[in-house]
Design a protein around this motif. Structure first.
Motif, short mmCIF file in Angstrom:
data_model
loop_
_atom_site.label_atom_id
_atom_site.label_comp_id
_atom_site.label_asym_id
_atom_site.label_seq_id
_atom_site.Cartn_x
_atom_site.Cartn_y
_atom_site.Cartn_z
N VAL A 131 0.84 -1.21 0.00
CA VAL A 131 0.00 0.00 0.00
C VAL A 131 0.87 1.25 0.00
CG1 VAL A 131 -1.57 1.33 1.44
CG2 VAL A 131 -2.02 -1.07 0.99
N PRO B 204 4.53 2.36 -1.07
CA PRO B 204 4.10 3.67 -1.54
C PRO B 204 3.03 3.63 -2.65
CG PRO B 204 6.10 3.02 -2.66
CD PRO B 204 5.72 1.88 -1.77
N LEU C 274 -0.27 2.48 -3.38
CA LEU C 274 -1.65 2.95 -3.29
C LEU C 274 -1.73 4.35 -2.68
CD1 LEU C 274 -4.61 2.45 -3.69
CD2 LEU C 274 -4.69 1.23 -1.54
N LEU C 275 -0.94 4.57 -1.63
CA LEU C 275 -1.02 5.88 -0.96
C LEU C 275 -0.62 7.01 -1.91
CD1 LEU C 275 0.19 5.42 2.71
CD2 LEU C 275 -2.10 5.43 1.76
N ILE D 213 -1.08 7.07 -5.16
CA ILE D 213 -2.21 7.30 -6.07
C ILE D 213 -3.32 8.06 -5.36
CG2 ILE D 213 -4.06 6.13 -7.32
CD1 ILE D 213 -2.05 3.90 -7.92
N ILE E 286 2.43 1.35 7.13
CA ILE E 286 0.99 1.16 7.29
C ILE E 286 0.67 0.58 8.66
CG2 ILE E 286 -1.05 0.04 6.34
CD1 ILE E 286 0.20 2.11 4.51
N HIS F 142 -6.31 0.78 5.55
CA HIS F 142 -5.65 -0.02 4.52
C HIS F 142 -4.91 -1.18 5.14
CE1 HIS F 142 -6.58 2.43 1.16
NE2 HIS F 142 -5.90 3.48 1.55
N PRO F 143 -4.88 -2.33 4.45
CA PRO F 143 -3.97 -3.39 4.87
C PRO F 143 -2.56 -3.04 4.40
CG PRO F 143 -5.16 -4.06 2.92
CD PRO F 143 -5.67 -2.69 3.27
N VAL F 144 -1.60 -3.90 4.76
CA VAL F 144 -0.22 -3.63 4.34
C VAL F 144 -0.08 -3.79 2.83
CG1 VAL F 144 2.12 -4.57 4.46
CG2 VAL F 144 0.84 -4.13 6.55
N LYS F 145 -0.76 -4.80 2.31
CA LYS F 145 -0.68 -5.03 0.87
C LYS F 145 -2.08 -5.15 0.29
CE LYS F 145 3.77 -7.32 0.44
NZ LYS F 145 4.45 -8.49 -0.12
N VAL F 146 -2.21 -4.76 -0.96
CA VAL F 146 -3.48 -4.95 -1.66
C VAL F 146 -3.21 -5.67 -2.97
CG1 VAL F 146 -4.70 -2.99 -0.71
CG2 VAL F 146 -3.25 -2.67 -2.70
N VAL G 212 -5.09 -1.52 -7.32
CA VAL G 212 -4.36 -0.25 -7.35
C VAL G 212 -4.60 0.48 -8.66
CG1 VAL G 212 -2.05 0.74 -7.18
CG2 VAL G 212 -2.67 -1.19 -5.78
N CYS H 72 -11.08 5.72 -7.51
CA CYS H 72 -10.92 6.39 -6.20
C CYS H 72 -12.24 6.99 -5.71
CB CYS H 72 -9.87 7.50 -6.27
SG CYS H 72 -8.20 6.90 -6.45
#
Lengths: 282, 254
Positions: free
Chosen positions: A140, A142, A144-145, A147, B48, B57-61, B66, B73
């Motif tokens: 997430v 860098p 997603l944050l 974006i 995160i 948010h989780p750590v990974k998506v 994305v 968004c």
């Protein structure tokens, strides 16, 4: 060390003797500090010179050929030479270094105690295969944050530019005695107001929006189709799109094509009767 | 000190601050603002995990989530617009009194006398319209992705409530300028509510605080607009975001 009562010491020694397969007296003596502890299994780090497999088989109840095979396999796995397995020739060295069951002076299993091994057959289907499906994931931060931050800035910039160039409407002071013609609801209710032209106010103003909201909320409980692929859910998409389009058409119609008396009008002929956006569009 | 040999002046001071106990108590381990942050997979997780953002948010998506074209968004921007509306709304509250002639006079003064008053009012008004639009589009996006399917059914219901609350927030704010547009738009809207079967007149009475719109309605809708409805919508937003995380984050690829 504090004095430990004799009976507790005895009970402890009995339990340990049972667990380790030694005699109670020996353990008791050790606990009292009267005799040095016997060699532990740590001392047998060096490869065992040989084991009395016959004696082991006798004491543990495992057939001798199985013990032999296990010993070979282990030696092979550890890369050591296969220890000599004999009758009683290696007994003397075994007492010093071999694993405990082989210790000659103390019987591996106290008399009167039977040990047994349980073997069971596990069917392949009974084993739960816990395998994580390979996910293609990104951090997430860098990705997603970044974006989201750019989207946020773009949205804010758009809003500020809009607010600089477009003035929010502010008409004359509220006058209860002078109703503007037409008087319209906020744009998001104009679809409903448009329906007032066709239906009874109770139907258009309360029943249709009420049932509409309820139906919207019930979608997940009505649509039992588990697939999310658009090609698998043509009916659901068709119905939803129909209602979205109907709402949009009614809203646009109510906003731009309704003039004085809420009668039909062409916006390009008679002008726009929509104060919300009048300032923008004219 | 360990940083005694670092460059003097501003950068030295900055290093000193970034290694202080106060600074390290504010930014938890793994924060990019801490001294000695390095871009490692472990620290990317910590940014995160050790942060209030972990609630959102989780750590990974999943990688497809994305992509901008997947969600556009819209949900995040709806929430962002809500925050913008809260901030601009608080600003407007300093210059507004919900009483009969004063409300309108305050608005006139706001647009002419207050620094940035007109800009903030415009932002509040257009932002509200944008929020209605973005919440609606967010709902459509979620539908077309089938993202309401199990286990996300209830979060869709919460979302429908949030849409309704957004409309009510916008509608209650519509009356507050106390001009002709506000008065008669609200008259039309609240007349519809009076057609509720069986207890229509009671609904209308509670809604506008009387048998017809009066300055009392202004006070009533002001309180609804600045306190009651934001309070309710905040609770549902919290539930909505929490369920997004608990239901497995972003819905799967199509």
């Amino acid at each position: 060390m504090a004095e430990i009562p004799e009976h507790i010491l005895r009970r402890s020694a009995e339990a340990r003797a049972k667990a380790e397969g030694r005699s109670v007296e020996e353990v008791l003596a050790e606990l009292k500090g009267e005799a040095p502890p016997p060699p532990t299994s740590a001392a047998s780090g060096a490869a065992p010179a040989g084991r009395d497999l016959a004696a082991e088989a006798e004491s543990s109840g495992v057939p001798q050929h199985l013990l032999e095979r296990a010993m070979r396999a282990r030696a092979k796995a550890e890369g050591k030479p296969v220890p000599a397995a004999g009758g009683g020739a290696a007994t003397a060295t075994a007492t010093a270094t071999a694993p405990k069951p082989a210790a000659a002076p103390a019987p591996a299993v106290p008399p009167g105690v039977r040990t047994q091994r349980l073997l069971t057959v596990v069917k392949a289907g009974a084993i739960q295969q816990v395998k994580r499906e390979p996910h293609d994931k990104v951090n997430v931060w860098p990705h997603l944050l970044a974006i989201e931050f750019v989207a946020l800035l773009a949205c804010l910039a758009f809003l500020i530019v809009l607010s600089i160039f477009l003035e929010a409407p502010l008409l004359e002071f509220a006058n209860f005695n002078e109703q503007p013609n037409p008087s319209k609801a906020p744009w998001y209710f104009l679809g409903l107001q448009e329906m007032l032209a066709y239906f009874d106010p109770q139907v258009a103003g309360v029943i249709i929006p009420g049932f509409g909201l309820a139906a919207l909320a019930m979608i997940p409980y009505v649509d039992k189709n588990p697939s999310v692929r658009p090609s698998d859910r043509k009916l659901a998409i068709m119905i939803f799109t129909f209602f979205i389009m109907a709402a949009a058409v009614l809203t646009i119609f109510g906003s731009f094509f309704r003039g004085p008396g809420f009668n039909f009008t062409y916006p390009w002929r008679d002008g726009i009767f929509f104060d919300d956006l009048k300032a923008i569009l004219e | 000190m360990a940083n005694g040999n670092k460059g003097g002046g501003m950068s030295g001071l900055l290093d000193h601050v970034r290694e202080s106990q106060v600074w390290n108590s504010i930014f938890r381990p793994g924060s990019p603002f801490r001294a000695g942050y390095s871009d490692s997979p472990r620290n990317r997780s910590y940014v995160i995990m050790n942060n209030v953002l972990y609630h959102l948010h989780p750590v990974k998506v999943k990688r497809h989530g994305v992509r901008l074209s997947y969600t556009l968004c819209l949900g995040g921007l709806s929430f962002f617009l809500f925050i913008v509306l809260t901030i601009t709304g608080i600003f407007l509250m300093f210059y507004y009194r919900p009483t009969s002639p004063q409300a309108y006079l305050d608005l006139q003064a706001l647009t002419t006398d207050v620094a940035f008053g007109n800009l903030v009012r415009n932002m509040h008004r257009w932002g509200a319209h944008l929020m209605v639009l973005s919440v609606f589009l967010h709902m459509a996006r979620v539908f077309y992705h089938g993202a309401y399917k199990p286990p996300r059914e209830f979060n869709w219901v919460v979302g429908v409530l949030l849409l309704l609350l957004t409309l009510l927030l916008s509608f209650t704010g519509y009356l507050l300028p106390w001009d002709q547009l506000a008065l008669w738009a609200v008259t039309v809207g609240s007349t519809m509510a009076s057609y509720t079967p069986v207890f229509g007149s009671q609904v209308s009475f509670v809604l506008i605080g009387g048998v017809q719109i009066t300055p009392d309605t202004l006070l009533r809708w002001y309180v609804l607009h600045v306190l009651f409805l934001p309070f309710i919508i905040t609770i549902f937003l919290a539930v909505h975001f929490w369920r997004v995380r608990k239901d497995g984050g972003i819905s799967g690829p199509l």
